[in-house]
Design a protein around this motif. Structure first.
Motif, short mmCIF file in Angstrom:
data_model
loop_
_atom_site.label_atom_id
_atom_site.label_comp_id
_atom_site.label_asym_id
_atom_site.label_seq_id
_atom_site.Cartn_x
_atom_site.Cartn_y
_atom_site.Cartn_z
N GLY A 106 -27.83 -29.26 -7.33
CA GLY A 106 -26.66 -29.00 -8.16
C GLY A 106 -25.73 -30.19 -8.29
O GLY A 106 -24.84 -30.18 -9.13
N TYR A 107 -25.88 -31.21 -7.46
CA TYR A 107 -25.03 -32.40 -7.59
C TYR A 107 -25.45 -33.24 -8.80
O TYR A 107 -24.71 -34.11 -9.23
N GLY A 108 -26.66 -32.99 -9.31
CA GLY A 108 -27.13 -33.73 -10.48
C GLY A 108 -27.19 -35.21 -10.21
O GLY A 108 -27.85 -35.66 -9.28
N ASP A 109 -26.45 -35.97 -10.99
CA ASP A 109 -26.47 -37.43 -10.90
C ASP A 109 -25.42 -37.98 -9.94
O ASP A 109 -25.03 -39.13 -10.03
N LYS A 110 -24.96 -37.13 -9.01
CA LYS A 110 -23.93 -37.55 -8.05
C LYS A 110 -24.46 -37.38 -6.62
O LYS A 110 -25.38 -36.62 -6.37
N LEU A 111 -23.84 -38.09 -5.69
CA LEU A 111 -24.13 -37.91 -4.27
C LEU A 111 -22.85 -38.14 -3.49
O LEU A 111 -21.90 -38.73 -3.99
N ASN A 112 -22.83 -37.66 -2.25
CA ASN A 112 -21.67 -37.84 -1.38
C ASN A 112 -21.94 -38.97 -0.40
O ASN A 112 -22.94 -38.95 0.30
N VAL A 113 -21.03 -39.91 -0.39
CA VAL A 113 -21.05 -40.99 0.60
C VAL A 113 -20.15 -40.52 1.74
O VAL A 113 -19.07 -39.97 1.52
N LYS A 114 -20.60 -40.73 2.97
CA LYS A 114 -19.79 -40.38 4.13
C LYS A 114 -18.68 -41.44 4.22
O LYS A 114 -18.93 -42.60 4.55
N ALA A 115 -17.46 -41.04 3.87
CA ALA A 115 -16.36 -41.98 3.67
C ALA A 115 -15.99 -42.78 4.91
O ALA A 115 -15.45 -43.88 4.80
N GLY A 116 -16.30 -42.28 6.09
CA GLY A 116 -16.04 -43.03 7.31
C GLY A 116 -16.87 -44.29 7.43
O GLY A 116 -16.59 -45.15 8.27
N THR A 117 -17.88 -44.45 6.57
CA THR A 117 -18.72 -45.65 6.59
C THR A 117 -18.22 -46.74 5.65
O THR A 117 -18.81 -47.82 5.60
N LEU A 118 -17.13 -46.47 4.93
CA LEU A 118 -16.54 -47.52 4.08
C LEU A 118 -16.00 -48.65 4.96
O LEU A 118 -15.51 -48.41 6.06
N ASP A 119 -16.06 -49.87 4.45
CA ASP A 119 -15.48 -51.00 5.19
C ASP A 119 -13.97 -50.83 5.33
O ASP A 119 -13.39 -51.22 6.34
N HIS A 120 -13.34 -50.31 4.28
CA HIS A 120 -11.89 -50.11 4.29
C HIS A 120 -11.61 -48.70 3.79
O HIS A 120 -11.76 -48.42 2.60
N ALA A 121 -11.18 -47.83 4.69
CA ALA A 121 -10.96 -46.42 4.33
C ALA A 121 -9.52 -45.96 4.58
O ALA A 121 -9.20 -44.81 4.34
N SER A 122 -8.64 -46.85 5.00
CA SER A 122 -7.28 -46.44 5.38
C SER A 122 -6.47 -45.93 4.18
O SER A 122 -5.48 -45.24 4.37
N TRP A 123 -6.87 -46.22 2.98
CA TRP A 123 -6.15 -45.81 1.79
C TRP A 123 -6.48 -44.38 1.36
O TRP A 123 -5.78 -43.78 0.56
N LEU A 124 -7.55 -43.81 1.91
CA LEU A 124 -8.02 -42.50 1.47
C LEU A 124 -7.11 -41.35 1.90
O LEU A 124 -6.65 -41.30 3.04
N VAL A 125 -6.86 -40.45 0.97
CA VAL A 125 -6.18 -39.18 1.22
C VAL A 125 -7.02 -38.14 0.49
O VAL A 125 -7.33 -38.31 -0.69
N PRO A 126 -7.39 -37.06 1.17
CA PRO A 126 -8.27 -36.09 0.51
C PRO A 126 -7.59 -35.31 -0.61
O PRO A 126 -6.40 -35.00 -0.53
N ALA A 127 -8.37 -34.97 -1.62
CA ALA A 127 -7.88 -34.09 -2.69
C ALA A 127 -7.77 -32.66 -2.19
O ALA A 127 -7.04 -31.86 -2.76
N GLY A 128 -8.50 -32.34 -1.12
CA GLY A 128 -8.44 -31.00 -0.57
C GLY A 128 -9.43 -30.80 0.56
O GLY A 128 -10.06 -31.76 1.03
N HIS A 129 -9.57 -29.54 0.96
CA HIS A 129 -10.40 -29.17 2.11
C HIS A 129 -11.31 -28.00 1.72
O HIS A 129 -10.86 -27.07 1.04
N ILE A 130 -12.55 -28.05 2.17
CA ILE A 130 -13.45 -26.92 1.98
C ILE A 130 -13.89 -26.40 3.35
O ILE A 130 -13.79 -27.10 4.35
#
Length: 173
Positions: A106-130
């Protein structure tokens, strides 16, 4: 505790993300990736599977277009059965075992990257919680955040909120 508002734009943080491309990789450095286009959404998942996978309180999912994602290095795939049938395809470094991506039917042409593996992740704020119904007791979800008790039927509100939070990547039309 678990709730969802019909207004995805309430009290949100406007982010100043780094310029594209985003880069990241595994713990040992054997696998590297690049994200060349704006992510579709960033959210936290509190399901027990993400808790097991991360050995933490939640998983961080940064959904991207497959066409905007390039990965190099030795990886392996784990197919995890999911409750609605089928499986989730999980990619990890074959050397250190770091989970890097996952994709569900169902993700089609998308995938989820595990954001903790980004080189720089301190700017991230989630859009929400599931899967907020299974969150750890010490985790607080603020009243002004989007939260779903389980897997939402659609990610439209999460995506709309993320796009509003990242106007540099998603200017209003």
């Amino acid at each position: 505790m678990a709730r969802h508002s019909l207004d995805p734009y309430r009290s949100m943080t406007i982010l100043k993300p780094p310029p594209l491309p985003l880069t990241g990789g595994c713990q040992c450095g054997a696998v590297r990736y690049t994200i060349s286009g704006p992510p579709v959404v960033f959210y936290l998942c509190h399901c027990t599977e993400c808790q097991k996978q991360t050995s933490s309180a939640f998983g961080e999912s940064l959904r991207v277009q497959r066409a905007d994602f390039e990965m190099e290095g030795p990886t392996k795939v784990f197919l995890r059965p999911i409750s609605k049938g089928g499986h989730q395809t999980c990619t990890f470094c074959e050397t250190c075992g770091t989970r890097l991506t996952h994709q569900r039917p169902g993700y089609g042409d998308k995938l989820n990257v595990k954001a903790g593996t980004l080189d720089h992740a301190s700017w991230l704020v989630p859009a929400g919680h599931i899967w907020a119904s299974s969150k750890q007791a010490h985790v607080t979800i603020r009243a002004d955040e989007l939260a779903y008790p389980h897997q939402p039927e659609t990610d439209a509100d999460l995506e709309a909120r993320w796009q509003a939070m990242t106007p540099i990547w998603h200017p209003a039309s």
